[in-house]
Design an enzyme around this catalytic site. Structure first.
Site, mmCIF file in Angstrom:
data_model
loop_
_atom_site.group_PDB
_atom_site.id
_atom_site.type_symbol
_atom_site.label_atom_id
_atom_site.label_comp_id
_atom_site.label_asym_id
_atom_site.label_seq_id
_atom_site.Cartn_x
_atom_site.Cartn_y
_atom_site.Cartn_z
ATOM 1 N N ASP A 107 -2.640 27.482 -34.855
ATOM 2 C CA ASP A 107 -3.146 26.542 -35.854
ATOM 3 C C ASP A 107 -4.380 27.071 -36.585
ATOM 4 O OD1 ASP A 107 -1.189 24.885 -34.854
ATOM 5 O OD2 ASP A 107 -2.532 23.234 -34.334
ATOM 6 N N HIS B 43 -0.140 22.170 -41.518
ATOM 7 C CA HIS B 43 -1.159 21.543 -40.681
ATOM 8 C C HIS B 43 -1.988 20.539 -41.490
ATOM 9 C CE1 HIS B 43 -3.376 21.091 -37.072
ATOM 10 N NE2 HIS B 43 -4.395 21.895 -37.339
ATOM 11 N N HIS C 40 -8.861 20.047 -42.554
ATOM 12 C CA HIS C 40 -8.768 19.737 -41.122
ATOM 13 C C HIS C 40 -9.434 18.386 -40.833
ATOM 14 C CE1 HIS C 40 -8.728 20.363 -36.762
ATOM 15 N NE2 HIS C 40 -7.860 21.342 -36.989
ATOM 16 N N HIS D 164 -5.115 28.935 -31.413
ATOM 17 C CA HIS D 164 -5.660 28.926 -32.771
ATOM 18 C C HIS D 164 -5.949 30.358 -33.213
ATOM 19 C CE1 HIS D 164 -6.379 24.866 -31.248
ATOM 20 N NE2 HIS D 164 -6.413 24.466 -32.510
#
Length: 237
Positions: A50, A101, A105, A197
């Site tokens: 991610d 995603h 964020h 990640h």
């Protein structure tokens, strides 16, 4: 019932409906939802990464994955991909899968349904434009879904998927040893979807190094069990 009380009740009900899907972030809930949990074919394992693509770190992951012969699924942020479209294309060209995603964020619980849809659509369009193939998968920031993100994913033809084991590689003090311990506790086994990640853009600076260092051991765990690492589209039924 007064108008004010009625308005408060309607507002509270709407908030519950909006936030309700967020309970799936809890492992105790998610394990009863195998598709969302990423529980796939018993002979495969899916490695997911991610928060990239990040020019500082993602190339290191690509080189390690190539050396190990492991395909992965990268859940990218639109803001990161827009700054490094060539790197996004490289991920695709090297045989990895790319999922959405989000554009930022930011938790979807803090956005309106329209904003959520806009962010997902913008990211999906960027992936299609750069790679020539539409994304199939969606993972929300922090793994927290809301009604708006579920509705947007349906409209955009994206399938939500979270994970069955994570390395907690974003934490301060994370090391290769702690990442492996967390993953093994969650289960590096057939059917698992693993979360790491490839960027520290939403984490402790430099934390991606602990995830990178764990890749060889993760590959070894899978090999000893006779498992095949697969892209998400090949992993889930």
């Amino acid at each position: 019932m007064s108008r004010r009380l009625l308005a408060m009740s309607v507002s509270a009900a709407a908030a519950v409906l909006h936030a309700g899907p967020g309970v799936t972030a809890l492992p105790s809930v998610r394990r009863h939802l195998p598709a969302l949990n990423g529980t796939g074919r018993p002979g495969t394992v899916a490695l997911t990464l991610d928060d990239g693509p990040d020019p500082r770190s993602t190339p290191h992951f690509l080189r390690s994955l190539a050396r190990l012969g492991i395909p992965a699924t990268f859940f990218v942020l639109g803001t990161m991909a827009a700054r490094a479209p060539g790197l996004l294309r490289r991920i695709h060209d090297e045989g990895h899968e790319i999922g959405v995603h989000g554009w930022t964020h930011r938790s979807h619980l803090r956005m309106s349904p329209g904003r959520v849809h806009g962010e997902l659509a913008r990211t999906a369009e960027l992936i299609l434009g750069v790679c020539g193939a539409p994304p199939r998968w969606f993972r929300p920031p922090y793994g927290v879904l809301c009604a708006g993100s579920l509705l947007a994913s349906v409209r955009l033809g994206l399938r939500p998927v979270l994970w069955s084991a994570w390395g907690r590689d974003w934490e301060a003090g994370a090391t290769t040893a702690t990442v492996l311990a967390h993953l093994r506790s969650g289960g590096i086994r057939g059917g698992a979807t693993l979360l790491l990640h490839d960027s520290d853009c939403a984490a402790v600076p430099g934390s991606w190094g602990s995830a990178l260092g764990a890749l060889t051991a993760i590959a070894g765990d899978g090999e000893r069990q006779g498992l095949r690492f697969a892209r998400m589209s090949d992993h889930l039924r």
